[in-house]
Design a protein around this motif. Structure first.
Motif, mmCIF file in Angstrom:
data_model
loop_
_atom_site.group_PDB
_atom_site.id
_atom_site.type_symbol
_atom_site.label_atom_id
_atom_site.label_comp_id
_atom_site.label_asym_id
_atom_site.label_seq_id
_atom_site.Cartn_x
_atom_site.Cartn_y
_atom_site.Cartn_z
ATOM 1 N N ALA A 1 40.367 40.785 31.767
ATOM 2 C CA ALA A 1 42.117 41.099 31.836
ATOM 3 C C ALA A 1 42.699 41.447 32.963
ATOM 4 O O ALA A 1 43.643 40.960 33.086
ATOM 5 N N PHE A 2 41.937 42.065 33.821
ATOM 6 C CA PHE A 2 42.635 42.224 35.089
ATOM 7 C C PHE A 2 42.796 41.009 35.933
ATOM 8 O O PHE A 2 43.855 40.769 36.340
ATOM 9 N N GLU A 3 41.990 40.062 36.031
ATOM 10 C CA GLU A 3 42.075 38.647 36.609
ATOM 11 C C GLU A 3 43.012 37.882 35.886
ATOM 12 O O GLU A 3 43.982 37.383 36.570
ATOM 13 N N LEU A 4 42.971 38.036 34.491
ATOM 14 C CA LEU A 4 44.313 37.326 33.987
ATOM 15 C C LEU A 4 45.470 37.976 34.256
ATOM 16 O O LEU A 4 46.413 37.106 34.484
ATOM 17 N N THR A 5 45.922 39.194 34.484
ATOM 18 C CA THR A 5 47.079 39.758 34.935
ATOM 19 C C THR A 5 47.117 39.275 36.138
ATOM 20 O O THR A 5 48.304 38.917 36.322
ATOM 21 N N LEU A 6 46.177 39.393 37.215
ATOM 22 C CA LEU A 6 46.495 38.883 38.404
ATOM 23 C C LEU A 6 46.669 37.301 38.449
ATOM 24 O O LEU A 6 47.612 36.939 39.284
ATOM 25 N N GLU A 7 46.165 36.407 37.501
ATOM 26 C CA GLU A 7 46.388 35.191 37.417
ATOM 27 C C GLU A 7 47.951 34.802 36.917
ATOM 28 O O GLU A 7 48.481 33.879 37.690
ATOM 29 N N ARG A 8 48.395 35.844 35.886
ATOM 30 C CA ARG A 8 49.620 35.500 35.864
ATOM 31 C C ARG A 8 50.629 35.538 36.812
ATOM 32 O O ARG A 8 51.629 34.933 36.820
ATOM 33 N N LEU A 9 50.376 36.900 37.435
ATOM 34 C CA LEU A 9 51.104 37.138 38.618
ATOM 35 C C LEU A 9 51.223 35.860 39.714
ATOM 36 O O LEU A 9 52.122 35.719 40.413
ATOM 37 N N GLY A 10 49.997 35.317 39.961
ATOM 38 C CA GLY A 10 49.875 34.207 40.748
ATOM 39 C C GLY A 10 50.574 32.879 39.917
ATOM 40 O O GLY A 10 51.177 31.946 40.873
ATOM 41 N N GLY B 1 45.429 38.570 45.332
ATOM 42 C CA GLY B 1 44.550 39.770 45.527
ATOM 43 C C GLY B 1 45.357 41.280 45.452
ATOM 44 O O GLY B 1 46.364 41.454 45.025
ATOM 45 N N LEU B 2 44.396 42.151 46.029
ATOM 46 C CA LEU B 2 45.032 43.552 46.184
ATOM 47 C C LEU B 2 45.016 44.031 47.511
ATOM 48 O O LEU B 2 44.474 43.575 48.443
ATOM 49 N N LEU B 3 46.197 44.905 47.402
ATOM 50 C CA LEU B 3 46.778 45.367 49.059
ATOM 51 C C LEU B 3 46.900 46.775 48.867
ATOM 52 O O LEU B 3 47.666 47.289 47.786
ATOM 53 N N PRO B 4 46.417 47.590 49.675
ATOM 54 C CA PRO B 4 46.679 49.047 49.614
ATOM 55 C C PRO B 4 47.912 49.374 50.330
ATOM 56 O O PRO B 4 48.482 48.658 51.362
ATOM 57 N N THR B 5 48.901 50.130 49.668
ATOM 58 C CA THR B 5 50.094 50.647 50.187
ATOM 59 C C THR B 5 50.270 51.971 49.846
ATOM 60 O O THR B 5 49.626 52.629 49.546
ATOM 61 N N ASP C 1 31.189 51.763 36.027
ATOM 62 C CA ASP C 1 32.243 51.951 37.135
ATOM 63 C C ASP C 1 31.895 50.654 37.940
ATOM 64 O O ASP C 1 30.830 50.234 38.292
ATOM 65 N N ARG C 2 33.266 49.999 38.231
ATOM 66 C CA ARG C 2 33.107 48.896 39.038
ATOM 67 C C ARG C 2 34.283 49.020 40.008
ATOM 68 O O ARG C 2 35.445 49.166 39.844
ATOM 69 N N ASP C 3 33.794 48.740 41.257
ATOM 70 C CA ASP C 3 34.796 49.003 42.405
ATOM 71 C C ASP C 3 35.369 47.434 42.672
ATOM 72 O O ASP C 3 34.705 46.328 42.659
ATOM 73 N N PHE C 4 36.755 47.580 43.185
ATOM 74 C CA PHE C 4 37.428 46.207 43.416
ATOM 75 C C PHE C 4 37.880 46.433 44.783
ATOM 76 O O PHE C 4 38.253 47.467 45.167
ATOM 77 N N LEU C 5 37.654 45.149 45.423
ATOM 78 C CA LEU C 5 38.022 45.049 46.921
ATOM 79 C C LEU C 5 39.455 44.521 47.215
ATOM 80 O O LEU C 5 39.920 43.959 46.271
ATOM 81 N N ASP C 6 40.064 44.842 48.323
ATOM 82 C CA ASP C 6 41.471 44.308 48.823
ATOM 83 C C ASP C 6 41.213 43.215 49.415
ATOM 84 O O ASP C 6 40.083 42.621 49.591
ATOM 85 N N ILE C 7 42.249 42.678 49.932
ATOM 86 C CA ILE C 7 42.339 41.291 50.588
ATOM 87 C C ILE C 7 41.644 41.405 51.763
ATOM 88 O O ILE C 7 41.234 40.237 52.024
ATOM 89 N N PHE C 8 41.206 42.331 52.283
ATOM 90 C CA PHE C 8 40.612 42.753 53.537
ATOM 91 C C PHE C 8 38.946 43.042 53.254
ATOM 92 O O PHE C 8 38.218 42.880 54.410
ATOM 93 N N GLY C 9 38.404 42.904 52.213
ATOM 94 C CA GLY C 9 37.294 43.157 51.582
ATOM 95 C C GLY C 9 36.935 44.643 51.697
ATOM 96 O O GLY C 9 35.411 44.818 51.560
#
Length: 612
Positions: free
Chosen positions: A52-61, A151-155, A226-234
């Motif tokens: 679902a998360f990847e689908l959300t990100l895919e839709r944003l893409g 990808g994900l980016l911390p702000t 628990d699953r950890d997600f990485l940002d675009i920097f890894g």
């Protein structure tokens, strides 16, 4: 311990072991399998969240690619006329597509255009304030290759989902003049939307310092993944936790509880049924056989039988035991009869031997006395006394009589002495007979017996002619059961009564008669008595002979075939047992009945009052 409690304890132990095995299987196999199913279910839930998360990100893409393939933007990158872009890219449009940040970047990474939407008042994103992408920004390589990326980016406002697409001419033709970047903040609403899509409970947690594999933990109520997600920097940027309630374990525990209760109830029912079936089929018949064997061993009653109508091994055992008891009873009967006859023979032998020893000197003395009496001048003295009146011989005859009287006196004196000696010897003989009679007053064996069997045994030893003339009816004694009497004596008495009844039928001129045997138990002051009655339809007994039939030597039969000692012996024998016998008859030609009253013994042997 009896076999019944042993069987019950053994079966209960088996069920207890099975119950323990069932508990161990539940604890170490079934319940862990439920937990494994829950862990697998939690893993599936996390994969759904990931999807679902990847689908959300895919839709944003897809949105980024679609907005990058826009002719107005393509022309804007050439003429930099922002009026057209400002007219089409508004905050309301961004809110409609759920975008918080829009950046247009040229091929050198410079930010040509930026727009923010749906942010808290007074807040901005640090990425939108930068004139260009950071030098170490990983997507710089995608600017010239025109490859979409996401990808994900911390702000400063939290995690930002980013998607970038190349800027094309609207027909997906290039060359690319930059990149359209769309960003969406990962807020609580977005988390709930992702959780709803995955149909799972989702929680956003702070990211760890270093990447790690999925973490699975279980409590008594919930399974956590628990699953950890990485940002675009890894680098780890966030952790998503899936909470899966342990419903499988709860329902499994409930089902196992119901199953255990059912198994316990079934075990109890089966145990009861097994005990009932075993008791009915094996234990109760075995207890009957055991009690019967113990009773036979303790009571010496060999007349009772098991008579188990069964076709299994216990029935075979019971029948064999009955046959064994029957053979033992027959052997015992023969042994007692032989002992009784041997005792009579031994008694007669001892009496004859002692009488022979005692009578020998008496016979010698009688012979000597007879010789002396024969030699006495009794005849000469009588003749001399007759001739005493003759003249001339008086003196000689008187002298002869004097001498004869002297000799007779001597003979009489000697005879008196011999008679005195023989009297003493006769006393010795009487003492010997008395001693033999005292030794004959021994204890007769008291045996449990059925009267029908006793009558049958008596019939076996009567002459064939008597059995042919007489029908013995024992129907009246069949229900009496077992009585304890001196079987051997009573059998001989019945033998005499049967023979007398057969003779009475013959004397009545009948070819065949009936002897009816009846019995009952009466209670008198001395205890229980067996009243046995033998009634025939023979010649009968006259009233004046009813008391004399038991006298020694009295008989109404021919003296050549009867000596009048049968009923006399019966009276003595029954008297020795402590009972009595009497006769009854309605007169000649109307049959007769013999009544016996015999004391019943309460123990195996009883002393006999007198000798037979």
């Amino acid at each position: 311990m009896n076999i019944r409690p042993k069987v019950i304890v053994s079966i209960a132990a088996i069920f207890a072991i099975l119950g323990l095995a069932e508990v161990l299987v539940e604890r170490y196999i079934i319940m862990p399998s439920f937990a494994e199913l829950e862990r697998a279910d939690a893993g599936v839930a996390m994969r759904r969240i990931q999807y679902a998360f990847e689908l959300t990100l895919e839709r944003l893409g897809v949105l980024a690619i679609d907005w990058g393939n826009w002719a107005d933007v393509y022309h804007f990158m050439q003429d930099r006329n922002s009026a057209v872009v400002n007219a089409d890219i508004t905050a309301s449009n961004l809110r409609e597509i759920g975008v918080n940040l829009l950046l247009i970047v040229d091929l050198d990474g410079n930010v040509v255009y930026s727009r923010l939407a749906d942010l808290p008042p007074g807040q901005t994103l640090d990425l939108a304030a930068r004139p260009s992408l950071p030098a170490q920004f990983p997507w710089r390589a995608n600017l010239r290759s025109a490859q979409p990326v996401k990808g994900l980016l911390p702000t400063n406002l939290g995690t930002l989902m980013l998607a970038a697409g190349p800027i094309l001419d609207g027909d997906e033709h290039g060359p690319s003049r930059g990149m359209m970047i769309l960003g969406r903040l990962l807020r609580a609403a977005e988390i709930r939307n992702i959780a709803a899509q995955a149909q799972a409970s989702l929680t956003l947690l702070p990211a760890p310092a270093l990447p790690r594999p999925d973490q699975l933990t279980q409590t008594s109520e919930v399974t956590h993944v628990d699953r950890d997600f990485l940002d675009i920097f890894g680098h780890p940027i966030m952790t998503l936790r899936v909470d899966v309630p342990r419903e499988i374990t709860a329902r499994g525990r409930t089902a196992v509880g119901y199953a255990s209760a059912c198994l316990l109830a079934a075990a109890v029912i089966i145990l009861i049924l097994l005990v009932v079936v075993l008791s009915r089929v094996i234990l109760n018949p075995l207890a009957v056989v055991t009690r019967h064997a113990v009773a036979v061993g303790e009571d010496k009653d060999l007349t009772t039988r098991l008579d188990l109508e069964r076709q299994d091994e216990i029935g075979v055992l019971a029948r064999e035991f009955d046959r064994m008891v029957e053979r033992v009873a027959a052997s015992r009967t023969r042994l007692v009869d032989q002992s009784f006859q041997a005792g009579f023979a031994e008694l007669a032998k001892g009496v004859l031997h002692n009488l022979g020893n005692a009578m020998t000197p008496i016979g010698v003395r009688l012979a000597s006395l007879a010789q002396r009496l024969r030699s006495a001048p009794a005849a000469d003295a009588a003749q001399a006394a007759a001739e005493l009146q003759e003249p001339g011989r008086s003196a000689d005859l008187k002298e002869f009589l004097r001498l004869a009287c002297q000799e007779m006196a001597v003979t009489v004196q000697v005879a008196q002495d011999e008679v005195a000696v023989m009297t003493r010897q006769a006393s010795v003989v009487q003492g010997t007979l008395a001693e033999q009679l005292r030794s004959a007053r021994n204890e007769h064996v008291i045996e449990p017996v059925r009267l029908t069997e006793l009558v049958a045994q008596s019939l076996e030893i009567v002459p064939d002619a008597c059995r042919q003339r007489l029908v013995v009816d024992t129907d009246a004694v069949r229900g009496l059961g077992v009585v304890r009497v001196a079987r051997t004596i009573l059998r001989l008495i019945l033998q005499n009564l049967i023979i007398n009844a057969a003779d009475a039928v013959r004397d009545a001129g009948k070819s065949r008669g009936v002897l009816r045997v009846s019995a009952k138990i009466v209670h008198e002051a001395g205890g229980e008595q067996l009243h046995l009655q033998c009634a025939d339809d023979g010649v009968g007994i006259a009233a004046h002979d009813l008391e004399r039939v038991f006298e020694k030597g009295f008989s109404t039969k021919s003296p050549e075939t009867n000596h009048g000692i049968g009923l006399h012996w019966c009276a003595n024998a029954i008297g020795a047992l402590g009972g009595r016998i009497w006769a009854a008859s309605d007169g000649p030609g109307r049959g007769a009945s013999m009544h016996l009253m015999v004391p019943l013994a309460n123990r195996e042997t009883a002393p006999l009052a007198g000798a037979a």
